[in-house]
Design an enzyme around this catalytic site. Structure first.
Site, PDB file in Angstrom:
ATOM      1  N   THR A  13      -0.956  -6.344   7.157  1.00  0.00           N
ATOM      2  CA  THR A  13      -2.827  -7.780   7.419  1.00  0.00           C
ATOM      3  C   THR A  13      -3.959  -6.378   6.985  1.00  0.00           C
ATOM      4  O   THR A  13      -3.983  -6.583   8.359  1.00  0.00           O
ATOM      5  CB  THR A  13      -2.292  -8.328   7.580  1.00  0.00           C
ATOM      6  OG1 THR A  13      -1.685  -8.198   8.490  1.00  0.00           O
ATOM      7  CG2 THR A  13      -1.178  -9.204   7.029  1.00  0.00           C
ATOM      8  N   ASP A  19      -8.266  -2.482   5.124  1.00  0.00           N
ATOM      9  CA  ASP A  19      -8.233  -1.158   5.693  1.00  0.00           C
ATOM     10  C   ASP A  19      -7.672   0.134   5.195  1.00  0.00           C
ATOM     11  O   ASP A  19      -9.028   1.243   5.394  1.00  0.00           O
ATOM     12  CB  ASP A  19      -7.506  -1.096   7.304  1.00  0.00           C
ATOM     13  CG  ASP A  19      -5.957  -1.573   6.771  1.00  0.00           C
ATOM     14  OD1 ASP A  19      -5.335  -2.113   4.947  1.00  0.00           O
ATOM     15  OD2 ASP A  19      -5.034  -0.868   6.578  1.00  0.00           O
ATOM     16  N   THR A  46       0.572  -1.344  -0.117  1.00  0.00           N
ATOM     17  CA  THR A  46      -0.307   0.339  -0.044  1.00  0.00           C
ATOM     18  C   THR A  46       0.889   1.363   0.109  1.00  0.00           C
ATOM     19  O   THR A  46       1.981   0.804   0.318  1.00  0.00           O
ATOM     20  CB  THR A  46      -0.622  -0.175   1.275  1.00  0.00           C
ATOM     21  OG1 THR A  46      -2.280  -1.633   1.325  1.00  0.00           O
ATOM     22  CG2 THR A  46      -2.175   1.284   1.114  1.00  0.00           C
TER      23      THR A  46
HETATM   24  N1  ASP Z   1      -3.795  -3.021   4.090  1.00  0.00           N
HETATM   25  C1  ASP Z   1      -3.538  -3.556   2.713  1.00  0.00           C
HETATM   26  C2  ASP Z   1      -4.846  -4.286   2.313  1.00  0.00           C
HETATM   27  O1  ASP Z   1      -5.009  -5.349   3.680  1.00  0.00           O
HETATM   28  C3  ASP Z   1      -2.106  -3.991   1.722  1.00  0.00           C
HETATM   29  C4  ASP Z   1      -1.348  -3.244   2.602  1.00  0.00           C
HETATM   30  O2  ASP Z   1      -0.505  -2.242   3.163  1.00  0.00           O
HETATM   31  O3  ASP Z   1      -0.409  -4.089   0.832  1.00  0.00           O
HETATM   32  O4  ASP Z   1      -5.653  -4.153   1.352  1.00  0.00           O
END
Ligand code: ASP
Length: 324
Positions: free
Chosen positions: A244, A222, A191
């Site tokens: 996660t 999230d 992200t």
């Molecule tokens: N937090 C993001 C999600 O769960 C993934 C990430 O941070 O790469 O969609």
């Protein structure tokens, strides 16, 4: 790090994860540092000219989405069905206004669509075709879903399908880079996000993601959920998370930091450390975040081995880092 009140600052992240076996060759590491620096420069200038925190985080995330090294916009990961579903959010700490989109596949820059939801509707979160229709009506740039695809991400999905697990972006990338990226691409959370404080003392946060490789179609993480992966409140702090997603949702991670500051008088650093090092690991949550408080203190904790990150204060040199 304490700054004089309202000395503008921006902090960004490009995902967290474990170090790849080699730690990435020196030139790979240099490429990531250069990409982070290229993203930090323009919003730093914008803040120096008196621009708003909201515009600064929007600009930073625009640039991060356009960079294929990070799992957002072009270069986003694939779902189990070999499609892309992107999530993004933005929040204005001055007004507590927020906008978000989930599961969009045709908007070139999902974070701009999130801002459009905030500025042009009475809603906070629009998903799928409804979000895309709004973006199109407002003249945002639309693309065919394969705009987001890269061969590297497709290979990452093939490997994830072999294990049939949803994997964090930087966890998946090392599987496919001929020359390993600094963080293990097959085990990385890719992200992107930004937080900023402007000269008026306003805070803002923005986050954008392709989610997790091999996620189920329809899964929302999230990042677009206000209080989980993204939050900003002028009274406390602005936060953008990576990790996660399910665990960040279950702990209301971003909001928990602000609550600890507001109710328990914790400093930004204490609150961010508690959430990243205690609360999230207690339920198996991996990742990190960038945060800035109303005094300009910056915190960038992560419980993985690395997190692509950078900070730029107006009038000071840019700083970027990958590992601890
Ligand atoms: N937090 C993001 C999600 O769960 C993934 C990430 O941070 O790469 O969609």
């Amino acid at each position: 790090m304490t700054a004089t009140p309202f000395r503008p600052v921006i902090a960004i992240h490009g995902g967290a994860g474990t170090i790849s076996r080699t730690g990435g060759a020196a030139d790979q590491q240099d490429a990531y540092h250069a990409a982070l620096r290229a993203v930090l420069g323009p919003p730093q200038e914008l803040l120096a000219r008196g621009g708003t925190a909201l515009d600064a985080v929007s600009l930073a995330v625009d640039l991060l989405e356009d960079c294929p090294l990070f799992n957002a916009g072009h270069g986003a990961v694939f779902t189990h069905d070999e499609t892309h579903e992107l999530d993004a959010a933005v929040m204005d700490g001055a007004t507590l206004k927020a906008g978000a989109v989930g599961c969009v596949a045709r908007i070139k820059r999902p974070a701009r669509a999130a801002r459009a939801v905030m500025e042009h509707t009475d809603h906070v979160l629009l998903v799928g075709t409804g979000a895309e229709a709004l973006a199109q009506r407002l003249g945002l740039e639309m693309v065919s879903p394969d705009y987001f695809s890269t061969e590297h991400r497709r290979e990452q999905l093939r490997r994830a399908l072999a294990t049939d697990k949803a994997v964090l972006d930087h966890d998946g990338a090392s599987l496919t880079f001929r020359q390993a990226a600094p963080l293990d691409e097959s085990r990385k959370l890719g992200t992107v996000g930004a937080v900023a404080l402007d000269a008026q003392g306003n805070l803002a946060a923005a986050t954008s993601t392709g989610g997790m490789t091999n996620k189920r179609p329809g899964r929302v993480g999230d990042s677009p959920l206000i209080g989980a992966g993204t939050y900003a409140d002028n009274r406390t702090a602005a936060i953008s998370c990576t990790g996660t997603g399910e665990m960040f949702i279950r702990t209301a991670a971003a909001y928990d930091i602000c609550a600890r500051m507001a109710y328990a008088g914790a400093s930004l650093e204490q609150a961010a450390q508690a959430v990243v090092m205690d609360v999230l690991p207690a339920i198996g949550g991996r990742g990190g975040l960038v945060a800035v408080d109303r005094h300009g203190n910056v915190s960038m904790p992560f419980n993985t081995e690395g997190m692509y990150r950078g900070v730029a204060r107006v009038g000071e040199p840019l700083q970027t880092a990958i590992f601890r």
